[in-house]
Design a protein around this motif. Sequence first.
Motif, short mmCIF file in Angstrom:
data_model
loop_
_atom_site.label_atom_id
_atom_site.label_comp_id
_atom_site.label_asym_id
_atom_site.label_seq_id
_atom_site.Cartn_x
_atom_site.Cartn_y
_atom_site.Cartn_z
N UNK A 1 0.53 -1.16 0.23
CA UNK A 1 0.10 -0.02 -0.33
C UNK A 1 1.28 1.40 0.06
N UNK A 2 1.79 0.78 0.60
CA UNK A 2 3.05 2.16 0.40
C UNK A 2 3.43 2.72 -0.58
N UNK A 3 3.47 1.64 -1.65
CA UNK A 3 3.74 1.55 -2.99
C UNK A 3 3.29 3.00 -3.20
N UNK A 4 2.27 2.54 -3.28
CA UNK A 4 1.19 4.23 -3.79
C UNK A 4 1.15 5.54 -3.97
N UNK A 5 1.60 5.60 -2.46
CA UNK A 5 1.75 6.76 -1.27
C UNK A 5 2.90 7.37 -1.18
N UNK A 6 4.42 7.18 -2.40
CA UNK A 6 5.78 7.96 -2.50
C UNK A 6 6.62 8.11 -1.33
N UNK A 7 6.43 6.78 -0.42
CA UNK A 7 7.40 7.00 0.47
C UNK A 7 8.27 5.37 -0.18
N UNK A 8 10.02 6.30 0.69
CA UNK A 8 10.86 5.57 -0.19
C UNK A 8 11.04 4.22 0.60
N UNK A 9 12.21 3.63 -0.16
CA UNK A 9 11.85 2.36 -0.19
C UNK A 9 12.13 2.10 1.36
N UNK A 10 13.61 2.41 1.80
CA UNK A 10 13.81 3.09 3.30
C UNK A 10 12.81 2.25 4.75
N UNK A 11 12.39 3.07 4.49
CA UNK A 11 11.37 4.40 5.08
C UNK A 11 9.83 2.88 4.94
N UNK A 12 9.89 2.06 4.05
CA UNK A 12 8.32 1.17 3.40
C UNK A 12 8.85 -0.01 4.79
N UNK A 13 10.07 -0.31 3.41
CA UNK A 13 10.64 -1.13 4.74
C UNK A 13 10.26 -1.59 6.56
N UNK A 14 11.16 -0.37 6.83
CA UNK A 14 11.27 -0.36 8.38
C UNK A 14 9.93 0.24 9.13
N UNK A 15 8.34 -0.03 8.39
CA UNK A 15 6.93 0.37 8.96
C UNK A 15 7.36 -0.82 8.59
N UNK A 16 7.06 -1.44 7.63
CA UNK A 16 6.72 -2.89 7.06
C UNK A 16 6.41 -3.65 7.72
N UNK A 17 7.96 -3.44 8.84
CA UNK A 17 8.67 -4.43 9.59
C UNK A 17 8.08 -4.17 11.27
#
Length: 243
Positions: A111-127
């Motif tokens: 869901x964050x792929x469409x929200x303009x969130x950077x890869x590192x932050x996407x990973x951290x938030x998903x974890x």
Amino acid sequence: MTAPVLSVQDIVKVYGQGDAEVRALRGISLTVERGDYVAIMGASGSGKSTLMNILGCLDVPSSGRYLIDGTDVGALDEHQLAVLRNRKIGFVFQSFNLIPRMSALANVELPMAYGGVGAAERRARALAALEQVGLTDRIHHEPNELSGGQQQRVAVARALVTSPALLLADEPTGNLDTKSTGDVLAILDELSGSGRTIVIITHEDDVATHAKRVIRLVDGRIVEDRRQAPADGLPPRMLEVTS
Ligand code: ADP
Ligand code: MG
């Protein structure tokens, strides 16, 4: 003053025309404030899914007004609606709706792929979201390598990873056994305790006891809207420990 998370004003939904006309919702009005935990109940055919689709901006009402977080949904075009859905609503469905052959981690990042969130932050938030649902040891598993309860916990992590204004769940425990139902409800209770706004559609009384407020539908109308003591919603996990 902040706007309520949901403001539903005299919503009517009519399917079909002429002899085939079905009035699925016949004037629904309700307000949900931030932090509320609402169970919407009703017999089959009472309009629960229709209401859920409208609340989730997946369908539009025939008439009436609907504001989410102060935004008038009726004024938006398709693209704006899609953006609003992505930003404001986290969905949990009865059938989990995870993407097959993608790890739990990748599903939650999606869901964050469409929200303009950077890869590192996407990973951290998903974890962090997967940790919140107790699945740190399953992040690389694909949906078919997880139990139903675990899949639904991934779905909850995916729903909350964008910090949506509303967590909207349609029969989230409908396909789960008693133990997994308890796990998922305990997580929802925890999320509610931390201030999330939750609307859950269910026909199970046991599930509804977890909510702070119960709304009952009959034939497309609200016939009951009552608050109940949060103590009613003691998580089954705690009950297990004490019994
Ligand atoms: P519930 O989820 O509480 O079982 P629904 O919202 O699915 O109820 O349905 C409410 C009423 O609207 C039912 O009478 C159902 O048959 C009708 N209905 C739902 N979806 C459609 C549709 N796409 N076309 C026509 N009638 C529909
Ligand atoms: Mg339904």
